[in-house]
Design a protein around this motif. Structure first.
Motif, PDB file in Angstrom:
ATOM      1  N   ARG A  58      -2.794 -37.462 -33.851  1.00 11.87           N
ATOM      2  CA  ARG A  58      -4.188 -37.647 -33.433  1.00 11.87           C
ATOM      3  C   ARG A  58      -4.635 -39.087 -33.671  1.00 11.87           C
ATOM      4  N   ASN A 104       3.227 -35.679 -25.898  1.00 12.81           N
ATOM      5  CA  ASN A 104       2.499 -34.682 -26.691  1.00 12.81           C
ATOM      6  C   ASN A 104       1.361 -34.096 -25.857  1.00 12.81           C
ATOM      7  N   PRO A 105       1.674 -33.307 -24.820  1.00 15.80           N
ATOM      8  CA  PRO A 105       0.629 -32.807 -23.926  1.00 15.80           C
ATOM      9  C   PRO A 105      -0.439 -31.965 -24.634  1.00 15.80           C
ATOM     10  N   SER A 106      -0.110 -31.400 -25.772  1.00 16.60           N
ATOM     11  CA  SER A 106      -1.106 -30.595 -26.486  1.00 16.60           C
ATOM     12  C   SER A 106      -2.222 -31.453 -27.082  1.00 16.60           C
ATOM     13  N   LYS A 108      -4.007 -33.469 -25.198  1.00 11.93           N
ATOM     14  CA  LYS A 108      -4.996 -33.672 -24.133  1.00 11.93           C
ATOM     15  C   LYS A 108      -6.345 -33.034 -24.437  1.00 11.93           C
ATOM     16  N   TYR A 110      -7.741 -32.719 -27.171  1.00 12.73           N
ATOM     17  CA  TYR A 110      -8.349 -33.486 -28.259  1.00 12.73           C
ATOM     18  C   TYR A 110      -8.987 -34.783 -27.760  1.00 12.73           C
TER      19      TYR A 110
END
Length: 165
Positions: A58, A104-106, A108, A110
């Motif tokens: 992040r 790290n598409p997960s 997006k 965030y």
């Protein structure tokens, strides 16, 4: 006079290693995982470190986003100082963000949350580098995420060919 030594358990040794030599601890944990020695794993610290890795991802998204927004603000609010260097910084930060999102598409979902923090840092950067007061910049980000990440977006006016070449 003899002093009695308290024998350390394997768990104590692993905890000690975690506190005194983090790299060695990571290598030991990797070895234990590879050999499926589940009972020997330092689960509390392993869990903490894995969670920490997620937080780092992040931060790796927020940092270039902050720099990108700061340079977009500089571009918009200090027209007379626009330079090839600013164009390059904007370009590189966009590439870094898009690569991170591809890997790290997960992350997006965030992005919207990250934008709030990144905008505040971007204002600090722009204000500090332009000597413009913080109140010069809007309180909330007026740029859409799609714009920020688009290689065609330069607020106010597009990047001029002579600046970019």
């Amino acid at each position: 006079m003899q002093t009695s030594q308290i024998e350390q358990t394997p768990e104590d040794l692993i905890q000690s290693l975690y506190e005194t030599d983090f790299y060695a601890w990571t290598q030991e944990q990797a070895k234990l995982l590879k050999h499926r020695e589940w009972s020997q794993l330092d689960l509390p610290n392993l869990i903490e470190e894995i969670e920490s890795l997620g937080k780092q991802q992040r931060a790796e998204l927020r940092n270039p986003l902050s720099i990108l927004i700061g340079h977009l603000l500089k571009w918009e609010y200090q027209v007379s100082k626009r330079s090839r260097s600013w164009v390059n910084t904007i370009c590189i930060q966009r590439i870094d963000i898009l690569e991170l999102l591809k890997e790290n598409p997960s992350l997006k979902p965030y992005l919207e949350e990250a934008l709030k923090t990144a905008y505040n840092k971007g204002i600090a950067l722009a204000s500090g580098e332009t000597n413009l007061p913080r109140k010069t910049f809007p309180e909330n980000c007026l740029y859409e995420l799609e714009e920020i990440l688009s290689d065609r977006f330069y607020p106010g006016e597009p990047a001029m060919d002579d600046v970019m070449e």
